[in-house]
Write an enzyme that holds these catalytic residues in place. Structure first.
Site, PDB file in Angstrom:
ATOM      1  N   GLY A 177       5.834  -1.684   7.024  1.00 53.06           N
ATOM      2  CA  GLY A 177       7.188  -2.147   7.230  1.00 53.06           C
ATOM      3  C   GLY A 177       8.019  -1.306   8.171  1.00 53.06           C
ATOM      4  N   GLU A 178       9.122  -1.890   8.625  1.00 48.59           N
ATOM      5  CA  GLU A 178      10.149  -1.225   9.426  1.00 48.59           C
ATOM      6  C   GLU A 178      11.341  -0.965   8.511  1.00 48.59           C
ATOM      7  OE1 GLU A 178      12.703   0.460  11.182  1.00 48.59           O
ATOM      8  OE2 GLU A 178      11.211   0.039  12.753  1.00 48.59           O
ATOM      9  N   SER A 231       9.650   6.496  16.318  1.00 55.73           N
ATOM     10  CA  SER A 231       8.330   6.249  16.904  1.00 55.73           C
ATOM     11  C   SER A 231       8.523   5.967  18.391  1.00 55.73           C
ATOM     12  CB  SER A 231       7.659   5.060  16.208  1.00 55.73           C
ATOM     13  OG  SER A 231       7.299   5.393  14.891  1.00 55.73           O
ATOM     14  N   LEU A 232       8.224   6.951  19.205  1.00 54.33           N
ATOM     15  CA  LEU A 232       8.461   6.846  20.653  1.00 54.33           C
ATOM     16  C   LEU A 232       7.283   6.165  21.346  1.00 54.33           C
ATOM     17  CD1 LEU A 232      10.436   7.595  22.916  1.00 54.33           C
ATOM     18  CD2 LEU A 232       9.285   9.816  23.084  1.00 54.33           C
ATOM     19  N   ASN A 233       6.141   6.832  21.360  1.00 62.01           N
ATOM     20  CA  ASN A 233       4.850   6.229  21.732  1.00 62.01           C
ATOM     21  C   ASN A 233       4.715   5.811  23.192  1.00 62.01           C
ATOM     22  OD1 ASN A 233       4.221   6.435  18.980  1.00 62.01           O
ATOM     23  ND2 ASN A 233       5.111   4.428  18.577  1.00 62.01           N
ATOM     24  N   ASN A 293      -5.414   6.709  15.343  1.00 61.58           N
ATOM     25  CA  ASN A 293      -6.339   6.480  14.239  1.00 61.58           C
ATOM     26  C   ASN A 293      -6.968   5.113  14.450  1.00 61.58           C
ATOM     27  OD1 ASN A 293      -5.775   8.908  12.653  1.00 61.58           O
ATOM     28  ND2 ASN A 293      -3.751   8.021  12.365  1.00 61.58           N
ATOM     29  N   CYS A 336       3.346   8.654   1.124  1.00 59.39           N
ATOM     30  CA  CYS A 336       3.673   7.714   2.198  1.00 59.39           C
ATOM     31  C   CYS A 336       3.908   6.355   1.554  1.00 59.39           C
ATOM     32  CB  CYS A 336       2.548   7.661   3.222  1.00 59.39           C
ATOM     33  SG  CYS A 336       2.865   6.515   4.585  1.00 59.39           S
ATOM     34  N   CYS A 349       3.626  -3.567  16.745  1.00 60.78           N
ATOM     35  CA  CYS A 349       3.085  -2.511  17.602  1.00 60.78           C
ATOM     36  C   CYS A 349       1.595  -2.775  17.833  1.00 60.78           C
ATOM     37  CB  CYS A 349       3.295  -1.141  16.955  1.00 60.78           C
ATOM     38  SG  CYS A 349       5.032  -0.708  16.722  1.00 60.78           S
ATOM     39  N   CYS A 394      -2.112   7.132   9.558  1.00 62.33           N
ATOM     40  CA  CYS A 394      -0.986   6.495  10.237  1.00 62.33           C
ATOM     41  C   CYS A 394      -1.470   5.335  11.103  1.00 62.33           C
ATOM     42  CB  CYS A 394      -0.276   7.541  11.098  1.00 62.33           C
ATOM     43  SG  CYS A 394       1.153   6.918  11.964  1.00 62.33           S
ATOM     44  N   SER A 447      10.860   6.528   9.106  1.00 59.93           N
ATOM     45  CA  SER A 447      10.348   6.351  10.462  1.00 59.93           C
ATOM     46  C   SER A 447      10.683   4.951  10.962  1.00 59.93           C
ATOM     47  CB  SER A 447       8.828   6.553  10.485  1.00 59.93           C
ATOM     48  OG  SER A 447       8.319   6.306  11.783  1.00 59.93           O
ATOM     49  N   GLU A 458       0.822  -1.214   0.000  1.00 59.05           N
ATOM     50  CA  GLU A 458       0.000   0.000   0.000  1.00 59.05           C
ATOM     51  C   GLU A 458       0.855   1.264   0.000  1.00 59.05           C
ATOM     52  OE1 GLU A 458      -4.200  -0.595   1.760  1.00 59.05           O
ATOM     53  OE2 GLU A 458      -2.792  -1.277   3.278  1.00 59.05           O
ATOM     54  N   CYS A 475      -1.365  -0.762  15.860  1.00 57.75           N
ATOM     55  CA  CYS A 475      -1.200  -0.602  14.412  1.00 57.75           C
ATOM     56  C   CYS A 475      -1.800  -1.787  13.660  1.00 57.75           C
ATOM     57  CB  CYS A 475       0.290  -0.465  14.082  1.00 57.75           C
ATOM     58  SG  CYS A 475       0.648  -0.262  12.323  1.00 57.75           S
ATOM     59  N   CYS A 487       4.708  -6.125   8.188  1.00 62.35           N
ATOM     60  CA  CYS A 487       5.654  -5.548   9.147  1.00 62.35           C
ATOM     61  C   CYS A 487       5.906  -6.553  10.267  1.00 62.35           C
ATOM     62  CB  CYS A 487       5.105  -4.241   9.727  1.00 62.35           C
ATOM     63  SG  CYS A 487       6.271  -3.407  10.836  1.00 62.35           S
TER      64      CYS A 487
END
Length: 342
Positions: free
Chosen positions: A154-155, A209-211, A285, A96, A107, A327, A186, A83, A110, A103
Site C-alpha cells: 500500500g501507499e 521513495s525516490l528511485n 530484490n 514492516c 511502481c 522490499c 514510506s 502481509e 515492485c 497498492c
C-alpha cells in the site's frame, strides 16, 4: 479504537473507568481476547465479546527465512488478507506493516503493484498487525526495541486518516508507547498529503521513495510521478516541517543499467542539496515477472560513494529474499521453495 471511541461504544450503564481498563489491557498488556481481561467482571466480558470483537487479524500462513525473517499472511474480518513481516536483529526488531490491501501506485519494479488496490485498511487493522506480531513472537514494544515501518503493501498517504489514527494509538505513552522516532512511513510522493502529514501533531517519520534521478526516468519507473512531478516533490521536501531530532529519508532502488550509473548518483546529489536527510540504497530484490536486474556490488558501492558527498548514505541489507519478504516483494502468492511453517 482510541480511548474516547471505547467510552462511546460501551453499553449504557457501564462505568466510564471500564474504558480505561480495556484500553490498558489491550494496548499496554497485550490481552488479545476478552476472557484474558481479568479486571472486567465476567458478565461484562461475555457481553463485550458479543458486541465488540477485538478484531486482531488471524494468521493464515507463516513463512520463515534462512536469515530469521518471518513473513505472515494475515486474514482480516472480511476474508481479505494482508502481509506483515518481522525482521529480528540482535539489538532491535523491525515490523514492516501494510496500510492497504494491495497498492494503487504501480511502481514497475515492485511485485505488490501487480495486485492493484483492493481496499484501505482501518486504523484497527494497521495496529492489529503490530499487536499480532508482538503476541506471536513474545515481544514488548519498548524492551525489545520494536521499530515500525509502514513499508508493506500500500501507499500510506492514500490512507492517511487511518494511518494517523493508528500512529496515535501506537505512540500513546499510556498504551503501546512506541516512540514516533521508531515509526516510519514510506511514500511514493503524494505531494498534498505530504503537506497534510506535516501538520499532524503525532506523526511517523517521513521516507520518500525516490528511485530515479530525473523526471523522465521517474515517470517510466513510477507512473504516479506524471501527476506528482519530481521538482514539486523536492520543493515539498524542502518545505516539510522536520522536528528537531528528525531527518528526511530518501529510498532509492537501484536497477541494473537503468538508474544506477555514476551520472545518476551525481544528479541525486544535486536533488538533495541543502536537505537535512539520509539516503537508503536498495539493490533490487528480484521477483517473478519483474523486468529489471540487480546491480553488482561494485556498482552499488560506486553509487554510494558519490551520494555520500551530499548526505549520509547506507546500503540496506536485504532481508527475507528467499521467502519474498524483502522490499518490493510483498504479494499474495504461493512460491516453490519457501519454508512454510503453517
Amino acid at each position: 479504537m482510541e480511548l474516547a471511541d471505547i467510552q462511546a461504544a460501551l453499553p449504557q450503564g457501564v462505568a466510564g473507568y471500564r474504558a480505561r481498563q480495556i484500553y490498558d489491557a489491550v494496548y499496554r498488556q497485550r490481552r488479545l481476547n476478552w476472557s484474558a481481561i481479568s479486571t472486567l467482571p465476567s458478565a461484562l466480558r461475555t457481553d463485550l465479546a458479543l458486541r465488540m470483537p477485538l478484531g486482531i487479524p488471524e494468521q493464515d500462513t507463516q513463512y520463515l527465512s534462512s536469515d530469521g525473517t518471518r513473513r505472515y499472511l494475515l486474514r482480516l474480518d472480511d476474508g481479505q488478507t494482508v502481509e506483515t513481516v518481522l525482521m529480528p536483529e540482535e539489538a532491535r526488531n523491525t515490523a514492516c506493516i501494510s496500510s492497504q490491501v494491495g497498492c494503487p501506485v504501480n511502481c514497475q519494479f515492485c511485485l505488490t503493484a501487480r495486485m492493484g488496490l483492493e481496499r484501505n485498511l482501518t486504523a484497527g487493522e494497521i495496529v492489529g498487525q503490530v499487536l499480532f506480531l508482538c503476541a506471536a513472537n513474545g515481544l514488548e514494544a519498548n524492551s525489545d526495541r520494536l521499530n515500525i515501518v509502514m513499508m508493506g503493501q500500500g501507499e500510506p498517504l492514500l490512507n492517511l486518516p487511518n494511518v494517523i489514527k493508528a500512529t496515535r494509538i501506537l505512540a500513546d505513552p499510556e498504551g503501546m508507547a512506541i516512540s514516533p522516532r521508531r515509526i516510519t512511513l514510506s511514500t511514493s510522493g503524494i505531494i498534498p498529503k505530504i503537506e497534510e502529514l506535516g501538520r499532524e501533531a503525532v506523526r511517523p517519520k517521513l521516507a520518500i521513495s525516490l528511485n530515479a534521478s530525473h523526471q523522465e526516468q521517474r515517470e517510466e519507473l513510477m507512473p504516479i510521478t506524471r501527476k506528482w512531478r519530481l521538482k514539486d516533490l523536492m520543493d515539498a521536501c524542502r518545505a516539510y516541517p522536520l522536528r528537531p531530532w528528525e531527518k528526511l529519508t530518501f529510498e532509492y532502488v537501484l536497477l541494473k543499467d537503468v538508474n544506477d550509473t555514476d551520472a545518476d548518483a551525481r544528479r541525486v546529489v544535486k536533488l538533495l542539496a541543502g536537505l537535512n536527510c539520509k539516503v537508503n540504497l536498495i539493490a533490487l530484490n528480484p521477483g517473478p515477472g519483474i523486468p529489471f536486474g540487480t546491480p553488482e556490488r561494485a556498482r552499488v558501492e560506486s553509487f554510494q560513494a558519490i551520494v555520500r558527498r551530499a548526505a549520509p548514505c547506507f546500503v540496506r541489507k536485504p532481508r527475507g529474499r528467499d521467502i519474498f519478504a524483502a522490499c518490493g516483494q510483498l504479494k499474495k502468492m504461493e512460491s516453490e521453495g519457501l519454508v512454510r511453517l503453517s
